[in-house]
Design a protein around this motif. Sequence first.
Motif, short mmCIF file in Angstrom:
data_model
loop_
_atom_site.label_atom_id
_atom_site.label_comp_id
_atom_site.label_asym_id
_atom_site.label_seq_id
_atom_site.Cartn_x
_atom_site.Cartn_y
_atom_site.Cartn_z
N LEU A 101 -5.41 12.10 28.10
CA LEU A 101 -5.95 12.38 26.34
C LEU A 101 -6.62 10.68 26.00
N GLU A 102 -5.84 9.73 27.08
CA GLU A 102 -6.44 8.16 26.89
C GLU A 102 -8.36 7.87 26.59
N GLY A 103 -8.76 7.81 25.58
CA GLY A 103 -9.98 7.65 24.62
C GLY A 103 -10.61 8.49 24.53
N ASN A 104 -10.17 10.08 23.93
CA ASN A 104 -10.56 11.81 23.61
C ASN A 104 -9.72 11.30 22.28
N LYS A 105 -10.67 11.86 22.01
CA LYS A 105 -9.51 12.72 20.74
C LYS A 105 -9.21 14.29 21.01
N PHE A 106 -9.89 15.00 22.46
CA PHE A 106 -9.46 15.96 22.18
C PHE A 106 -9.54 16.54 24.09
N PHE A 107 -8.71 16.75 24.59
CA PHE A 107 -8.77 16.89 25.98
C PHE A 107 -9.76 17.26 26.78
N GLY A 108 -10.79 17.73 26.07
CA GLY A 108 -12.07 17.91 27.00
C GLY A 108 -13.03 16.78 26.10
N GLY A 109 -12.80 16.23 25.50
CA GLY A 109 -13.45 15.02 24.35
C GLY A 109 -12.80 14.77 23.63
N GLU A 110 -14.49 14.73 22.92
CA GLU A 110 -14.90 14.67 21.46
C GLU A 110 -14.49 16.25 19.86
N GLU A 111 -15.15 17.67 20.68
CA GLU A 111 -14.15 18.50 20.56
C GLU A 111 -13.46 19.06 21.29
N ILE A 112 -12.59 19.97 19.97
CA ILE A 112 -11.68 20.69 20.52
C ILE A 112 -12.07 21.55 21.21
N GLY A 113 -10.92 22.41 22.35
CA GLY A 113 -11.60 23.09 23.46
C GLY A 113 -10.58 24.35 24.08
N ILE A 114 -10.03 25.05 25.05
CA ILE A 114 -9.37 25.49 26.00
C ILE A 114 -8.13 24.70 25.83
N VAL A 115 -7.63 23.79 26.37
CA VAL A 115 -7.00 23.15 26.94
C VAL A 115 -5.83 22.36 25.58
N ASP A 116 -7.07 22.49 24.80
CA ASP A 116 -5.75 21.85 23.20
C ASP A 116 -5.51 22.65 22.42
N PHE A 117 -6.11 24.03 22.93
CA PHE A 117 -5.40 25.68 22.18
C PHE A 117 -4.43 25.80 23.21
N ALA A 118 -4.40 26.05 24.58
CA ALA A 118 -3.89 25.97 25.71
C ALA A 118 -2.17 25.63 25.37
N LEU A 119 -2.14 23.38 25.08
CA LEU A 119 -0.91 23.52 25.10
C LEU A 119 -0.88 22.90 23.59
N GLY A 120 -1.92 23.36 22.90
CA GLY A 120 -0.86 23.28 21.11
C GLY A 120 0.57 23.84 20.24
N TRP A 121 1.02 24.48 21.48
CA TRP A 121 2.26 24.94 21.16
C TRP A 121 2.83 24.18 21.27
N LEU A 122 2.63 22.82 22.09
CA LEU A 122 4.17 21.83 22.14
C LEU A 122 4.03 20.81 20.71
N VAL A 123 2.90 21.40 20.20
CA VAL A 123 2.45 20.66 18.82
C VAL A 123 3.96 20.79 17.54
N ASN A 124 4.25 22.12 17.36
CA ASN A 124 5.10 23.10 17.29
C ASN A 124 6.31 22.75 17.40
N VAL A 125 6.40 23.23 18.97
CA VAL A 125 7.62 23.48 19.48
C VAL A 125 8.07 21.78 19.83
N MET A 126 7.55 21.13 20.16
CA MET A 126 8.17 19.96 20.73
C MET A 126 9.40 19.35 20.15
N PRO A 127 8.80 19.29 18.38
CA PRO A 127 10.25 18.81 18.32
C PRO A 127 11.38 19.51 17.40
N VAL A 128 11.03 20.90 18.08
CA VAL A 128 12.07 21.92 17.58
C VAL A 128 13.41 21.51 18.74
N PHE A 129 12.37 21.49 20.28
CA PHE A 129 13.19 21.41 21.34
C PHE A 129 13.96 19.90 20.97
#
Length: 116
Positions: free
Chosen positions: A30-58
């Motif tokens: 991610l370093e230097g990028n807004k999203f995993f694919g660069g400046e626009e949200i992409g499939i990798v962001d959606f694939a890893l998006g569950w981290l956003v919600n589940v990580m604090p729960v864990f």
Amino acid sequence: MRQALTNEGKEQEEGLASIAENLKLLEAELEGNKFFGGEEIGIVDFALGWLVNVMPVFEEILAVKILDEERHPSLSEWIRRISDIPVIEESWPPRDKLVAKWTAIRHRYLAAARAN
């Protein structure tokens, strides 16, 4: 994450170490990028998006801090960015239900391990 959640002791510590290594890799990507694919949200962001919600729960269930802003500044910013997308935020299940679900899963695995 499953290894850390469903084990205790050495196995849990190994799972947490594996998470830490994987978070380093994600941070570097991610370093230097807004999203995993660069400046626009992409499939990798959606694939890893569950981290956003589940990580604090864990983190709550395990009573450990897994992801923090100091060690993971790019990932932390990515989490804020993903969290601000209305369609994603509106799709998440309620936190209390996630805590109850993952706590029950943890207890079931630990009870099975103790029975063996």
